[in-house]
Design an enzyme around this catalytic site. Structure first.
Site, short mmCIF file in Angstrom:
data_model
loop_
_atom_site.label_atom_id
_atom_site.label_comp_id
_atom_site.label_asym_id
_atom_site.label_seq_id
_atom_site.Cartn_x
_atom_site.Cartn_y
_atom_site.Cartn_z
N ASP A 251 1.02 -1.27 0.10
CA ASP A 251 -0.18 -0.02 0.07
C ASP A 251 1.08 1.38 0.01
O ASP A 251 1.78 1.23 0.81
CB ASP A 251 -0.86 0.13 1.11
N HIS A 252 1.18 1.81 -0.90
CA HIS A 252 2.11 2.88 -1.22
C HIS A 252 1.97 3.90 -0.11
O HIS A 252 3.17 4.55 0.20
CB HIS A 252 2.03 3.37 -2.67
N HIS B 107 -5.42 3.38 1.97
CA HIS B 107 -4.62 4.53 2.32
C HIS B 107 -5.17 5.20 3.62
O HIS B 107 -4.26 5.53 4.41
CB HIS B 107 -4.69 5.42 1.05
#
Ligand code: BG6
Length: 515
Positions: free
Chosen positions: A192-193, A255
């Site tokens: 999950d960036h 996010h």
């Protein structure tokens, strides 16, 4: 979960071959190879290392190397070091293959053996699936069948995949089951960036390495928390994905809940992967589930109409974007109120909002403290003292600010609101980064701290599933309901007003004003 994570350090990563499936896409050229280059510049790439690119294109290694070298300078930033790039490109091989064809995996296996022989790599492989998610199950199954996913005491095999991990709770569970058919959970590295952003680690350090934060990080001192991930861009070229996903699926179970979990988790016993991930999961599982009735009062959706952005640019409505249905019901804005059922957060609402074409590109977590218990400045303007707010700024420029009241100079008692503002860049500069360096390096070292566990993914979907269900059953009747360039639809304001609160007015920090 067993804990075998090595301590984080800054030594060269473990020798291996990185295999990129779907290497013909943008990610490899713009992010993955530039990240390997940056790691090499920092001296963190192992000497015994190779890269294999797999895709359908009928080209050879030489042609692929040329393609990747074309505009590498623009993707890496900073001073370009040709010798480092040349050394990396020398280690890059291309395999033409079909992800569904077992012969491709036999061919790949042969090449990997050959590279191990030539480069001295020990047979440890990092498979990066830069493919659409529909291939995740197939590729891991084929890797398993070809014996390429099998670990031994001296050899590791790991797979990196990137969101979306399913599009609802059931599909996320099905994907996890499919992955677990061929891989152990410890072999799966889900990106999950937002977890890869420096900020997330900075928040953990801010909370747990400083004595002053934790004593006031609870319901006794905090009134509520606001998490805002605002984007000024529209749907860009991703309409086909976004029409299906919408703002809720695209941003909240992943996010925004990553940000929530680092803000709200209990102190982990150590900075080992499992210790951090267990606490992150615990807090997500403590979110009060929403009933269908709750969804009506706790979640808000919106879609943008045409409007003017703050810089004067006139933008068209979402429904007029290429690839978007003219009567689309897809939300481009989502907000929700959630509560966490545990001792620390009892009674403290967390308000989340995210959307496209909002008035600014801005991500922050605002911790709103309770008012002082007793206001001794009666009958003066100071009676209206604003509560303190601690803002953890995530982008565009990372920092922390604390607002508090201060007396204006002079004989009368007048108050001004002031801010202490810390910008990371002022202290630590802005080294060029793609955001993937740490993730790739950590995966090579077997450190899963910044990757999502299967349970984390499912916990995120558990929270949003009731909202998806109610929104699906009751199509929106007021879309489009906010103008591009605004802060979202009116009901988002009501979500807080009902509780006697309001969204923070986002004002750019000193640093953002300067840039
Ligand atoms: C992606 C979403 O995961 O995150 C995009 O699919 C979104 O729609 C992006 O724009 C936001 O990431 P960042 O790092 O720009 O905040």
């Amino acid at each position: 979960m067993s804990d075998t994570t090595p301590a984080r350090n800054a030594q060269t990563a473990s020798p291996c071959v990185m295999v990129i499936f779907g290497a013909g896409g943008d990610l490899t050229k713009r992010k993955l190879l530039p990240s390997l280059y940056n790691l090499s510049v920092s001296g963190l790439l192992p000497e015994r290392f190779g890269v294999v690119a797999v895709d359908r294109l009928e080209i050879n290694s030489e042609a692929f190397r040329d393609r990747m070298s074309e505009d590498i300078r623009t993707h890496v930033g900073g001073d370009f070091k040709q010798d480092i790039w040349d050394d990396l490109v020398r280690r890059l091989f291309y395999v033409q293959g079909d992800f569904k064809d077992s012969a491709s995996y036999e061919h790949l296996g042969g090449l990997l053996e050959q590279i191990d022989g030539e480069m001295g790599t020990p047979g440890s492989y990092l498979f990066y699936l830069a493919t659409p998610p529909r291939f995740f199950g197939e590729i891991t199954r084929q890797l398993g069948a070809a014996g390429l996913a099998k670990e031994t005491d001296s050899v590791w095999r790991r797979v990196i995949i990137e969101k979306p991990f399913g599009n609802d709770l059931d599909s996320a569970k099905a994907l996890n089951r499919e992955l677990h058919d061929s891989l152990e959970e410890t072999q799966i590295y889900r990106i999950d960036h937002y977890l890869g952003k420096e900020t997330v680690q900075n928040i953990l350090v801010f909370r747990f390495a400083n004595g002053i934060t934790e004593p006031i990080w609870n319901h006794l001192h905090i009134d509520h928390v606001q998490i805002t991930v605002a984007e000024s861009v529209g749907v860009e070229h991703r309409a086909s994905y976004y029409e299906e996903a919408g703002a809720l699926r695209d941003m909240i179970p992943n996010h925004l809940l990553v940000l929530l979990s680092v803000i709200a988790m209990e102190p982990p016993n150590s900075f080992q992967a499992n210790a951090v991930r267990i606490e992150g999961n615990k807090v997500l599982k403590a979110i009060t589930p929403l009933s269908p009735e709750d969804v009506l009062t706790h979640a808000v959706r919106g879609q943008y109409a045409a409007g003017a952005m703050p810089d004067g640019e006139q933008v068209q409505a979402y429904r007029s974007s290429p690839g978007v249905a003219s009567d689309s019901h897809t939300e481009t804005f989502a907000a929700a109120k959630l509560m966490i059922d545990n001792w620390r957060w009892a009674g403290v609402p967390f308000y989340l909002r995210t959307g496209k074409r909002l008035a600014a590109h801005y991500t922050e977590i605002a911790i709103q403290y309770r008012r002082a218990p007793f206001i001794m400045f009666r009958n003066t303007p100071v009676e209206h003292v604003r509560p303190n707010t601690m803002v953890l700024r995530i982008q565009p420029s990372e920092g922390i600010e604390l607002s508090f009241g201060a007396k204006l100079p002079g004989p009368s008692m007048n108050l001004g609101n002031v801010e202490m503002d810390f910008c990371y860049a002022d202290y630590f500069g802005n080294p060029p980064t793609t955001g993937y360096e740490t993730l790739i390096y950590d995966c090579m070292n077997g450190d899963a701290t910044l990757f999502k566990h299967a349970e984390t993914v499912e916990a995120g979907w558990e929270f949003v599933q009731p909202i998806l269900d109610v929104w699906h059953a009751l199509p929106p009747r007021d879309f489009p309901n906010y103008a591009a360039g605004s802060w979202g639809p009116k009901p988002a304001g009501e979500l807080l007003r009902r509780d006697g609160r309001q969204w923070r007015r986002i004002t750019p920090s000193r640093r953002d004003r300067a840039t």
